[in-house]
Write an enzyme that holds these catalytic residues in place. Structure first.
Site, mmCIF file in Angstrom:
data_model
loop_
_atom_site.group_PDB
_atom_site.id
_atom_site.type_symbol
_atom_site.label_atom_id
_atom_site.label_comp_id
_atom_site.label_asym_id
_atom_site.label_seq_id
_atom_site.Cartn_x
_atom_site.Cartn_y
_atom_site.Cartn_z
ATOM 1 N N ASP A 1 0.833 -1.078 -0.082
ATOM 2 C CA ASP A 1 0.065 -0.307 0.115
ATOM 3 C C ASP A 1 0.786 1.280 -0.107
ATOM 4 O O ASP A 1 0.357 2.482 0.488
ATOM 5 C CB ASP A 1 -0.970 0.014 1.226
ATOM 6 C CG ASP A 1 -1.895 -1.277 1.156
ATOM 7 O OD1 ASP A 1 -2.254 -1.759 0.054
ATOM 8 O OD2 ASP A 1 -2.152 -1.689 2.296
ATOM 9 N N LYS B 1 1.864 1.820 -4.978
ATOM 10 C CA LYS B 1 2.361 1.329 -6.379
ATOM 11 C C LYS B 1 1.331 1.577 -7.392
ATOM 12 O O LYS B 1 1.994 2.179 -8.805
ATOM 13 C CB LYS B 1 2.705 -0.068 -6.156
ATOM 14 C CG LYS B 1 3.486 -0.377 -4.900
ATOM 15 C CD LYS B 1 3.950 -1.896 -4.805
ATOM 16 C CE LYS B 1 2.467 -2.628 -4.183
ATOM 17 N NZ LYS B 1 2.198 -2.075 -2.917
ATOM 18 N N GLY C 1 -4.295 -4.498 -3.818
ATOM 19 C CA GLY C 1 -5.375 -3.348 -4.170
ATOM 20 C C GLY C 1 -4.639 -2.140 -4.489
ATOM 21 O O GLY C 1 -3.937 -1.464 -3.592
ATOM 22 N N HIS C 2 -4.571 -1.919 -5.778
ATOM 23 C CA HIS C 2 -3.916 -0.674 -6.299
ATOM 24 C C HIS C 2 -4.700 0.314 -6.722
ATOM 25 O O HIS C 2 -5.638 0.019 -7.808
ATOM 26 C CB HIS C 2 -2.895 -1.233 -7.491
ATOM 27 C CG HIS C 2 -1.763 -2.388 -6.908
ATOM 28 N ND1 HIS C 2 -0.849 -2.754 -8.001
ATOM 29 C CD2 HIS C 2 -1.656 -2.563 -5.725
ATOM 30 C CE1 HIS C 2 -0.342 -3.741 -7.150
ATOM 31 N NE2 HIS C 2 -0.498 -3.484 -5.821
ATOM 32 N N GLN D 1 2.194 -6.023 -3.095
ATOM 33 C CA GLN D 1 2.498 -6.476 -1.504
ATOM 34 C C GLN D 1 3.817 -5.437 -1.685
ATOM 35 O O GLN D 1 4.125 -4.645 -2.140
ATOM 36 C CB GLN D 1 2.690 -7.558 -1.170
ATOM 37 C CG GLN D 1 1.436 -8.254 -0.995
ATOM 38 C CD GLN D 1 1.050 -8.926 -2.404
ATOM 39 O OE1 GLN D 1 1.546 -9.667 -3.102
ATOM 40 N NE2 GLN D 1 -0.304 -8.809 -2.552
HETATM 41 P P1 GDP Z 1 -0.663 0.163 -3.476
HETATM 42 O O1 GDP Z 1 -1.261 -1.109 -3.036
HETATM 43 O O2 GDP Z 1 0.896 0.330 -3.237
HETATM 44 O O3 GDP Z 1 -1.001 0.579 -4.749
HETATM 45 O O4 GDP Z 1 -1.099 1.303 -2.715
HETATM 46 P P2 GDP Z 1 -2.853 1.669 -2.546
HETATM 47 O O5 GDP Z 1 -3.721 1.783 -3.565
HETATM 48 O O6 GDP Z 1 -3.425 0.139 -1.527
HETATM 49 O O7 GDP Z 1 -2.854 2.590 -1.076
HETATM 50 C C1 GDP Z 1 -2.453 3.868 -1.457
HETATM 51 C C2 GDP Z 1 -3.616 4.814 -1.092
HETATM 52 O O8 GDP Z 1 -2.870 6.322 -1.110
HETATM 53 C C3 GDP Z 1 -4.529 4.976 -2.139
HETATM 54 O O9 GDP Z 1 -5.868 5.449 -1.323
HETATM 55 C C4 GDP Z 1 -4.086 6.182 -3.023
HETATM 56 O O10 GDP Z 1 -5.218 6.824 -3.806
HETATM 57 C C5 GDP Z 1 -3.175 7.087 -2.106
HETATM 58 N N1 GDP Z 1 -2.340 7.966 -2.477
HETATM 59 C C6 GDP Z 1 -1.147 7.635 -3.255
HETATM 60 N N2 GDP Z 1 -0.304 8.363 -3.491
HETATM 61 C C7 GDP Z 1 -0.871 9.402 -2.682
HETATM 62 C C8 GDP Z 1 -0.355 10.886 -2.170
HETATM 63 O O11 GDP Z 1 0.893 11.197 -2.795
HETATM 64 N N3 GDP Z 1 -1.022 11.381 -1.373
HETATM 65 C C9 GDP Z 1 -2.269 10.910 -0.874
HETATM 66 N N4 GDP Z 1 -2.818 11.930 -0.130
HETATM 67 N N5 GDP Z 1 -2.784 9.890 -1.180
HETATM 68 C C10 GDP Z 1 -2.005 9.076 -2.053
HETATM 69 P P1 IMO Z 2 -0.772 -4.425 -2.200
HETATM 70 O O1 IMO Z 2 -0.498 -4.758 -3.571
HETATM 71 C C1 IMO Z 2 -0.883 -4.841 2.148
HETATM 72 C C2 IMO Z 2 -0.915 -8.705 3.882
HETATM 73 C C3 IMO Z 2 -1.963 -9.223 4.413
HETATM 74 C C4 IMO Z 2 -1.617 -10.000 5.466
HETATM 75 C C5 IMO Z 2 -0.346 -10.771 4.872
HETATM 76 C C6 IMO Z 2 -0.860 -11.993 4.136
HETATM 77 O O2 IMO Z 2 -1.999 -3.590 -2.322
HETATM 78 O O3 IMO Z 2 0.513 -3.459 -1.530
HETATM 79 P P2 IMO Z 2 -2.158 -12.834 2.177
HETATM 80 O O4 IMO Z 2 -3.662 -12.757 1.887
HETATM 81 O O5 IMO Z 2 -1.329 -12.196 1.023
HETATM 82 O O6 IMO Z 2 -1.961 -14.336 2.600
HETATM 83 O O7 IMO Z 2 -1.907 -12.145 3.456
HETATM 84 O O8 IMO Z 2 -0.230 -9.511 3.581
HETATM 85 N N1 IMO Z 2 -1.047 -8.149 2.546
HETATM 86 C C7 IMO Z 2 -1.206 -6.797 2.202
HETATM 87 N N2 IMO Z 2 -0.992 -5.742 2.924
HETATM 88 N N3 IMO Z 2 -1.156 -4.542 0.942
HETATM 89 C C8 IMO Z 2 -1.215 -5.620 0.023
HETATM 90 O O9 IMO Z 2 -1.200 -5.676 -1.296
HETATM 91 C C9 IMO Z 2 -1.226 -6.934 0.673
HETATM 92 N N4 IMO Z 2 -1.459 -8.074 0.270
HETATM 93 C C10 IMO Z 2 -1.246 -9.110 1.269
HETATM 94 O O10 IMO Z 2 -2.852 -8.082 5.074
HETATM 95 O O11 IMO Z 2 -0.901 -9.238 6.326
HETATM 96 MG MG MG Z 3 -2.744 -1.989 -1.643
#
Ligand code: GDP
Ligand code: IMO
Ligand code: MG
Length: 422
Positions: A13, A16, A40-41, A224
């Site tokens: 999270d 990415k 979850g991207h 991840q």
């Molecule tokens: P990922 O799994 O690495 O793709 O990240 P996620 O999408 O799970 O979580 C990142 C969250 O931060 C999402 O809600 C994005 O919309 C938000 N986000 C990403 N970059 C920024 C930033 O520079 N500022 C803010 N405020 N939110 C951001």
């Molecule tokens: P993105 O790509 C954050 C975490 C779960 C748990 C551990 C194992 O959005 O960054 P799993 O279901 O993979 O066996 O869970 O890994 N986890 C993540 N945490 N972002 C993710 O993906 C994750 N995918 C798995 O919360 O701790």
């Molecule tokens: Mg994510």
């Protein structure tokens, strides 16, 4: 032409999806090489939010080829649900989606096993996403998984699925004494979508070699993060795949020698969803402030993310592990209004191994915070002095330059200091 990777350097999270989306403006293809729909991207375009789980983030950019490598555990249900979430654009997305026939299939039995294992785990639950990721990788390692290519032979597939059901239902029903798997429902679903699946199936390694030879920019999208890597993360609170850039070679079938660049994505603070060690975690108002301002809720499970200070020790470990040559620093805007920022520089009473040992007390450097809102800034020199101080402190500590600063969730909320693709 460049083959580049975007890798999360914390516990996932990091942002990415947003970074991959920025970079696909210059890419011909985007490739997932590990994980599954546990990811979850999030991508925000013109105020509209799209969350991708299984599909490469290139899906939101028409024309970009999207490949899913053999290292990904593929849920056919999650795949079609996600393609269909594009509504009128679904056919266009499906047409540029290529799936490796060697992807192990993630089926309903894996989800049931994931939930049963979590409930029964000695030493406490891992806090998985509950999507069945671990059990799907177990079946791969045990060489009993069904792979996408198996779907080609409908009768053979049905026989193998029934045999898999006998095995897993014995475990679910007798050992876990829980709900068993209605494997016929999976069979019916998969066979009903067989033609579409077979149309998307592609020899991914050959396709990647061809793209590489043709001089295309190829982007490998990590899911991840480094500290969730099954070998190098905070074991056993990890995911079931290698998240590190080194796995691109095996998880996609792309020669390691051809990977030219590795961008590490790092959040300006730290979050973690699920259980496991987190030395810099905050349980105070600052932690709550980060969670609220950063909207720190899991993009896949909706769980609250734990929040804390940046950990430069874990970050340097992750950067070294992945051979990161450039950093993308996200969510800098979230830090505004905190008088003094802290960054972990070491641990006292260290016991464990790996990047972020459990049962230890972090030592911190204190850095000046800022009050200014930076969401609208697009040029590095226009950032307040304290922000630049924070960025440059990280660069020096990790020994890697920050090429992109993200100051908001939107596609264009970036300060770009140098480009990833030439
Ligand atoms: P990922 O799994 O690495 O793709 O990240 P996620 O999408 O799970 O979580 C990142 C969250 O931060 C999402 O809600 C994005 O919309 C938000 N986000 C990403 N970059 C920024 C930033 O520079 N500022 C803010 N405020 N939110 C951001
Ligand atoms: P993105 O790509 C954050 C975490 C779960 C748990 C551990 C194992 O959005 O960054 P799993 O279901 O993979 O066996 O869970 O890994 N986890 C993540 N945490 N972002 C993710 O993906 C994750 N995918 C798995 O919360 O701790
Ligand atoms: Mg994510």
């Amino acid at each position: 032409m460049t083959a580049a990777a975007v890798i999360g350097l914390q516990w996932g999270d990091e942002g990415k999806g947003k970074i991959v989306d920025c970079l696909t403006a210059d890419a011909g293809a985007v490739v997932r090489f590990q994980g599954g729909h546990n990811a979850g991207h999030t991508i925000v375009i013109n105020g509209e939010t799209k969350i991708l789980h299984l599909l490469p983030s290139g899906a939101v950019r028409p024309g970009v080829e999207c490949l899913i490598g053999n290292g990904v555990v593929l849920s056919p249900r999650a795949l079609f649900a996600e393609v269909e979430s594009f509504g009128a654009g679904a056919a266009e997305v499906a047409a540029r989606l290529r799936l490796s026939g060697a992807c192990p299939l993630l089926l309903e039995c894996h989800r049931l096993l994931d939930l049963a294992r979590e409930a029964a785990r000695v030493g406490g639950a891992i806090g998985t996403t509950g999507k069945g990721i671990g059990p799907a990788y177990e079946d791969k390692a045990a060489r009993r998984a069904l792979r996408l290519a198996d779907v080609a032979d409908a009768a053979g597939f049905a026989a193998k699925l029934e045999s898999l059901a006998q095995y897993h239902n014995f475990m679910l029903g007798n050992y876990y004494q829980t709900e068993t798997w209605d494997w016929r429902a999976d069979l019916d679903f998969i066979l009903s979508r067989r033609d579409e699946l077979m149309q998307m199936m592609c020899p991914v390694p050959e396709r990647l070699a061809e793209l590489h030879r043709a001089g295309a920019n190829i982007l490998f999208e990590g899911a991840q993060g480094a500290l969730l890597d099954i070998d190098h993360g905070t074991w056993p609170f990890v995911t079931s795949s290698n998240t590190a850039a080194g796995n691109i070679a095996c998880g996609a079938g792309f020669a390691a020698r051809h990977l030219g660049r590795v961008a590490g994505v790092v959040k300006a603070y730290t979050t973690r969803v699920g259980n496991g060690p987190f030395p810099t975690e905050l349980h105070d108002d600052t932690g709550r402030r980060l969670a609220e301002r950063g909207g720190e809720v899991g993009a896949t499970t909706g769980r609250a993310r734990r929040c804390g200070w940046l950990d430069s020790v874990a970050l340097r470990y992750a950067a070294d592990l992945n051979g990161v040559d450039t950093l993308c620093l996200t969510k800098l805007d979230v830090l505004e209004g905190i008088e003094t920022l802290r960054v972990c520089t070491g641990y006292k009473n260290t016991r464990g191994g790996g990047g972020a040992p459990d049962d230890c007390e972090p030592e911190y450097a204190e850095l000046e915070g800022w009050d200014e809102s930076i969401g609208g800034v697009r040029r590095y020199q226009e950032l307040p002095r304290a922000v630049r101080g924070y960025v440059e402190w990280i660069e020096e500590r990790v020994g890697v330059p920050v090429s992109l600063l993200s100051v908001g969730p939107g596609r264009d909320d970036n300060i770009i200091r140098s480009r990833l693709f030439d």
